[in-house]
Design a protein around this motif. Structure first.
Motif, PDB file in Angstrom:
ATOM      1  N   ASP A  90       0.663  -1.253   0.051  1.00 16.17           N
ATOM      2  CA  ASP A  90       0.075   0.150  -0.037  1.00 16.17           C
ATOM      3  C   ASP A  90       0.914   1.165   0.034  1.00 16.17           C
ATOM      4  OD1 ASP A  90      -2.195  -1.489  -0.007  1.00 16.17           O
ATOM      5  OD2 ASP A  90      -2.533  -1.374   2.202  1.00 16.17           O
ATOM      6  N   SER A  91       1.965   1.036   0.935  1.00 19.36           N
ATOM      7  CA  SER A  91       2.942   2.385   0.832  1.00 19.36           C
ATOM      8  C   SER A  91       3.536   2.598  -0.571  1.00 19.36           C
ATOM      9  CB  SER A  91       3.865   2.173   2.122  1.00 19.36           C
ATOM     10  OG  SER A  91       2.945   2.361   3.295  1.00 19.36           O
ATOM     11  N   ALA A  92       4.015   1.305  -0.988  1.00 14.28           N
ATOM     12  CA  ALA A  92       4.781   1.329  -2.131  1.00 14.28           C
ATOM     13  C   ALA A  92       3.820   1.929  -3.440  1.00 14.28           C
ATOM     14  CB  ALA A  92       5.246  -0.084  -2.690  1.00 14.28           C
ATOM     15  N   PHE A  93       2.543   1.625  -3.201  1.00 17.68           N
ATOM     16  CA  PHE A  93       1.761   2.166  -4.354  1.00 17.68           C
ATOM     17  C   PHE A  93       1.775   3.565  -4.295  1.00 17.68           C
ATOM     18  CE2 PHE A  93      -2.273   3.396  -5.849  1.00 17.68           C
ATOM     19  CZ  PHE A  93      -2.443   2.811  -6.964  1.00 17.68           C
ATOM     20  N   ILE A  94       1.699   4.201  -3.063  1.00 19.88           N
ATOM     21  CA  ILE A  94       1.652   5.769  -2.810  1.00 19.88           C
ATOM     22  C   ILE A  94       2.768   6.352  -3.612  1.00 19.88           C
ATOM     23  CG2 ILE A  94       1.494   7.610  -1.421  1.00 19.88           C
ATOM     24  CD1 ILE A  94       0.141   5.652   0.749  1.00 19.88           C
ATOM     25  N   TYR A  95       3.914   5.967  -3.432  1.00 16.89           N
ATOM     26  CA  TYR A  95       5.252   6.354  -3.968  1.00 16.89           C
ATOM     27  C   TYR A  95       5.291   6.104  -5.412  1.00 16.89           C
ATOM     28  CZ  TYR A  95       6.804   7.905   0.617  1.00 16.89           C
ATOM     29  OH  TYR A  95       6.663   8.377   1.904  1.00 16.89           O
ATOM     30  N   TYR A  96       4.924   5.207  -5.996  1.00 14.81           N
ATOM     31  CA  TYR A  96       5.036   4.668  -7.214  1.00 14.81           C
ATOM     32  C   TYR A  96       4.052   5.589  -8.115  1.00 14.81           C
ATOM     33  CZ  TYR A  96       8.273   0.832  -7.738  1.00 14.81           C
ATOM     34  OH  TYR A  96       9.323   0.134  -7.746  1.00 14.81           O
ATOM     35  N   ALA A  97       2.954   5.822  -7.309  1.00 13.38           N
ATOM     36  CA  ALA A  97       1.807   6.658  -8.292  1.00 13.38           C
ATOM     37  C   ALA A  97       2.317   8.017  -8.277  1.00 13.38           C
ATOM     38  CB  ALA A  97       0.653   6.625  -7.299  1.00 13.38           C
ATOM     39  N   HIS A  98       2.919   8.508  -7.018  1.00 12.24           N
ATOM     40  CA  HIS A  98       3.324   9.797  -7.213  1.00 12.24           C
ATOM     41  C   HIS A  98       4.767  10.023  -8.026  1.00 12.24           C
ATOM     42  CE1 HIS A  98       3.702  13.737  -5.255  1.00 12.24           C
ATOM     43  NE2 HIS A  98       4.996  13.853  -5.535  1.00 12.24           N
ATOM     44  N   ALA A  99       5.477   8.953  -8.257  1.00  9.61           N
ATOM     45  CA  ALA A  99       6.607   9.053  -9.432  1.00  9.61           C
ATOM     46  C   ALA A  99       6.014   9.094 -10.621  1.00  9.61           C
ATOM     47  CB  ALA A  99       7.479   7.805  -9.150  1.00  9.61           C
ATOM     48  N   PHE A 100       5.019   8.234 -10.919  1.00  9.45           N
ATOM     49  CA  PHE A 100       4.359   8.267 -12.302  1.00  9.45           C
ATOM     50  C   PHE A 100       3.727   9.562 -12.559  1.00  9.45           C
ATOM     51  CE2 PHE A 100       0.623   7.178 -15.086  1.00  9.45           C
ATOM     52  CZ  PHE A 100       1.377   6.653 -15.958  1.00  9.45           C
ATOM     53  N   GLY A 101       3.157  10.240 -11.522  1.00 13.81           N
ATOM     54  CA  GLY A 101       2.640  11.468 -11.825  1.00 13.81           C
ATOM     55  C   GLY A 101       3.779  12.619 -12.151  1.00 13.81           C
ATOM     56  N   LEU A 102       4.886  12.580 -11.606  1.00 10.40           N
ATOM     57  CA  LEU A 102       5.690  13.333 -11.974  1.00 10.40           C
ATOM     58  C   LEU A 102       6.535  13.063 -13.096  1.00 10.40           C
ATOM     59  CD1 LEU A 102       7.623  13.722  -8.356  1.00 10.40           C
ATOM     60  CD2 LEU A 102       6.258  15.505  -9.420  1.00 10.40           C
ATOM     61  N   SER A 103       6.731  11.954 -13.652  1.00  6.14           N
ATOM     62  CA  SER A 103       7.393  11.581 -14.852  1.00  6.14           C
ATOM     63  C   SER A 103       6.697  10.256 -15.440  1.00  6.14           C
ATOM     64  CB  SER A 103       8.742  11.264 -14.531  1.00  6.14           C
ATOM     65  OG  SER A 103       9.535  10.882 -15.671  1.00  6.14           O
ATOM     66  N   PRO A 104       5.581  10.406 -16.091  1.00  5.60           N
ATOM     67  CA  PRO A 104       4.839   9.534 -16.868  1.00  5.60           C
ATOM     68  C   PRO A 104       5.523   8.635 -17.901  1.00  5.60           C
ATOM     69  CG  PRO A 104       3.653  11.621 -17.203  1.00  5.60           C
ATOM     70  CD  PRO A 104       4.831  11.722 -16.374  1.00  5.60           C
ATOM     71  N   ASN A 105       6.462   9.562 -18.458  1.00  4.85           N
ATOM     72  CA  ASN A 105       7.097   8.847 -19.735  1.00  4.85           C
ATOM     73  C   ASN A 105       8.308   7.968 -19.265  1.00  4.85           C
ATOM     74  OD1 ASN A 105       5.596  10.310 -21.477  1.00  4.85           O
ATOM     75  ND2 ASN A 105       6.845  12.289 -21.485  1.00  4.85           N
ATOM     76  N   ASP A 106       8.736   7.771 -17.763  1.00  6.69           N
ATOM     77  CA  ASP A 106       9.749   7.207 -17.635  1.00  6.69           C
ATOM     78  C   ASP A 106       9.022   5.765 -17.289  1.00  6.69           C
ATOM     79  OD1 ASP A 106      11.677   5.554 -16.066  1.00  6.69           O
ATOM     80  OD2 ASP A 106      12.552   7.202 -15.201  1.00  6.69           O
ATOM     81  N   SER A 107       9.439   4.572 -18.225  1.00  2.11           N
ATOM     82  CA  SER A 107       8.786   3.422 -18.147  1.00  2.11           C
ATOM     83  C   SER A 107       8.902   2.390 -16.702  1.00  2.11           C
ATOM     84  CB  SER A 107       9.419   2.301 -19.329  1.00  2.11           C
ATOM     85  OG  SER A 107      10.739   2.251 -19.255  1.00  2.11           O
ATOM     86  N   ARG A 108      10.239   2.957 -16.207  1.00  2.00           N
ATOM     87  CA  ARG A 108      10.325   2.400 -14.877  1.00  2.00           C
ATOM     88  C   ARG A 108       9.104   2.886 -13.820  1.00  2.00           C
ATOM     89  NH1 ARG A 108      16.385   4.399 -14.230  1.00  2.00           N
ATOM     90  NH2 ARG A 108      15.312   6.310 -15.237  1.00  2.00           N
ATOM     91  N   ASN A 109       8.800   4.026 -14.000  1.00  2.00           N
ATOM     92  CA  ASN A 109       7.436   4.616 -13.107  1.00  2.00           C
ATOM     93  C   ASN A 109       6.376   3.782 -13.417  1.00  2.00           C
ATOM     94  OD1 ASN A 109       9.567   6.284 -11.803  1.00  2.00           O
ATOM     95  ND2 ASN A 109       8.900   7.783 -13.255  1.00  2.00           N
ATOM     96  N   GLY A 110       6.028   3.859 -14.685  1.00  2.00           N
ATOM     97  CA  GLY A 110       4.973   3.057 -14.943  1.00  2.00           C
ATOM     98  C   GLY A 110       4.521   1.694 -15.080  1.00  2.00           C
ATOM     99  N   ALA A 111       5.765   0.987 -15.102  1.00  3.80           N
ATOM    100  CA  ALA A 111       5.958  -0.450 -14.953  1.00  3.80           C
ATOM    101  C   ALA A 111       5.897  -0.645 -13.480  1.00  3.80           C
ATOM    102  CB  ALA A 111       7.089  -1.148 -15.476  1.00  3.80           C
ATOM    103  N   GLY A 112       6.421   0.137 -12.523  1.00  6.31           N
ATOM    104  CA  GLY A 112       6.439  -0.215 -11.009  1.00  6.31           C
ATOM    105  C   GLY A 112       4.913   0.033 -10.677  1.00  6.31           C
ATOM    106  N   LEU A 113       4.302   1.146 -11.122  1.00  7.24           N
ATOM    107  CA  LEU A 113       3.014   1.135 -10.681  1.00  7.24           C
ATOM    108  C   LEU A 113       1.996   0.221 -11.318  1.00  7.24           C
ATOM    109  CD1 LEU A 113       0.743   2.808  -9.295  1.00  7.24           C
ATOM    110  CD2 LEU A 113       0.620   4.369 -11.470  1.00  7.24           C
ATOM    111  N   ALA A 114       2.134  -0.424 -12.784  1.00  2.98           N
ATOM    112  CA  ALA A 114       1.086  -1.226 -13.242  1.00  2.98           C
ATOM    113  C   ALA A 114       1.253  -2.595 -12.596  1.00  2.98           C
ATOM    114  CB  ALA A 114       1.573  -1.423 -14.807  1.00  2.98           C
ATOM    115  N   GLU A 115       2.541  -2.952 -12.218  1.00  8.13           N
ATOM    116  CA  GLU A 115       2.630  -4.234 -11.449  1.00  8.13           C
ATOM    117  C   GLU A 115       2.020  -4.333 -10.236  1.00  8.13           C
ATOM    118  OE1 GLU A 115       6.366  -7.296 -10.325  1.00  8.13           O
ATOM    119  OE2 GLU A 115       6.783  -5.172 -11.019  1.00  8.13           O
ATOM    120  N   LEU A 116       2.093  -3.099  -9.388  1.00  3.89           N
ATOM    121  CA  LEU A 116       1.331  -3.244  -8.128  1.00  3.89           C
ATOM    122  C   LEU A 116      -0.171  -3.244  -8.343  1.00  3.89           C
ATOM    123  CD1 LEU A 116       3.414  -0.517  -6.289  1.00  3.89           C
ATOM    124  CD2 LEU A 116       3.081  -2.873  -5.593  1.00  3.89           C
ATOM    125  N   LEU A 117      -0.690  -2.626  -9.588  1.00  9.76           N
ATOM    126  CA  LEU A 117      -2.081  -2.317 -10.005  1.00  9.76           C
ATOM    127  C   LEU A 117      -2.522  -4.070 -10.336  1.00  9.76           C
ATOM    128  CD1 LEU A 117      -2.247   0.577 -12.002  1.00  9.76           C
ATOM    129  CD2 LEU A 117      -3.594   0.158  -9.987  1.00  9.76           C
TER     130      LEU A 117
END
Length: 381
Positions: free
Chosen positions: A141-168
């Motif tokens: 749950d905490s990991a999700f919050i931080y990955y979501a924030h990272a994705f919001g700041l830099s959605p074009n970085d696939s590491r952010n998107g992939a990390g968030l998608a994996e948690l989803l």
């Protein structure tokens, strides 16, 4: 005259002031040494400056980096800690410790990443690092919050998107995960991170036909992702496309990445194609992978125990199984010995002894004695 004396005194004072100043670190010299990987020479150069100015953050940072690149973690940590003693928010030092402790102690690493976030609150990489640390601690749950924030700041970085998608996907929120994955693959259809997640998402909902498309892309890329391609193997098997299943298994086997499950599904596919000899070969490989070589000692020990308990048939079963799995001829001798000495079943003992004589390795004195005993008792002319 007085004017000349005054000027002379001022000049002496200036010369003393210059000579009293600590030697300055020449950045160009340091960078040249680093570029040429002359880390020991850089350390010697920097230590001279550090002795006269032990609180210079630049010098301490260079020393920490030089020791780090010279694989001296003790001294690297010592100098980075000195930097934190001067400035607890120092970015290079916190970056070093956040990486150093990320695997061994994520809790300590989090302290340093928190400082990095405080110093650079708009830097996505630090939020992603914090997300990774929480995930390693299984605090999703905490990991999700931080990955979501990272994705919001830099959605074009696939590491952010992939990390968030994996948690989803972990949350079974496939719709939102797929939207992130699809958007990422539109931008880069060969992005390995998104292809792996696309396979996982389709596989978990049973969309086996859709799994094979990103799976084939991974194979064309030469990407040996065991988890993802195992799901491709299972998808082909479920679709009854047995030749394709075998092809992907062979791909993983050729890469040296196949575990027993890959050999198993290759064997099952060959059996479905009625290629039983090939299937049996692969199943024997599965057995060899599934059973540790040390298991031979356990079967042997069980046989010894059953002999002591006078449960001779069980003892023979253990020795026989040990031979079947590990092909040690001594296990054949043990079977014959029990049949001969304890059960007095000489005809059955003779069958085991005959095979033992054919395969015996005679690597010890006791083996040679046993070999000669059997030849003399049963096969002497």
């Amino acid at each position: 005259m007085k004017k000349c004396l005054f000027l002379f005194i001022v000049l002496l004072f200036q010369l003393h002031k210059i000579s009293a100043q600590p030697p300055r670190v020449d950045k160009n010299i340091v960078m040249d040494l680093f570029q040429n990987m002359q880390y020991e020479e850089a350390i010697s150069y920097l230590l001279a400056a550090e002795r006269t100015d032990s609180l210079n953050l630049q010098t301490l940072g260079y020393l920490g980096y030089a020791y780090q690149m010279n694989d001296d973690d003790n001294n690297a940590g010592r100098y980075y800690q000195k930097m934190l003693d001067i400035d607890s928010n120092n970015s290079p030092a916190n970056q070093y410790f956040s990486s150093f402790y990320s695997n061994s102690d994520p809790q300590i690493a989090r302290v340093h990443v928190s400082r990095l976030i405080s110093g650079s609150p708009n830097k996505a990489v630090y939020y992603r690092k914090m997300g990774e640390l929480f995930r390693r601690m299984n605090q999703k749950d905490s990991a999700f919050i931080y990955y979501a924030h990272a994705f919001g700041l830099s959605p074009n970085d696939s590491r952010n998107g992939a990390g968030l998608a994996e948690l989803l996907i972990d949350q079974k929120n496939y719709v939102r995960a797929d939207s992130i994955i699809d958007e990422g693959l539109v931008k880069d259809s060969l992005n390995v991170l998104y292809l792996k997640l696309r396979i996982r998402s389709f596989y978990e909902v049973g969309a086996f036909q859709q799994v094979v498309i990103p799976g084939e892309r991974l194979i064309r890329l030469g990407e040996g992702s065991l988890t993802a391609l195992t799901q491709v193997v299972l998808s082909y098997y479920n679709l009854k496309l047995y030749n394709e299943c075998i092809r992907v298994c062979d791909f993983l086997i050729d890469k040296g990445m196949a575990g027993e499950n890959i050999f198993y599904y290759a064997a099952k596919s060959h059996a479905k194609l009625r290629e039983f000899d090939k299937s049996n070969e692969l199943l024997k490989t599965c057995l060899a992978l599934a059973i540790s070589n040390t298991a031979e000692y356990y079967f042997n020990a069980l046989g010894d125990n059953y002999e002591e308990m006078k449960q001779f048939k069980k003892a023979i079963a253990q020795y026989d199984t040990a031979y079947y799995l590990f092909k040690d001829p001594l296990m054949l001798y043990n079977c014959g010995r029990v049949l001969d000495g304890s059960l007095k079943n000489y005809s059955a003992a003779k069958k085991y002894y005959r095979k033992y004589l054919q395969l015996a390795k005679l690597q010890s004195i006791n083996e040679r004695k046993a070999y000669e005993y059997i030849k003399k008792k049963y096969y002497a002319k």
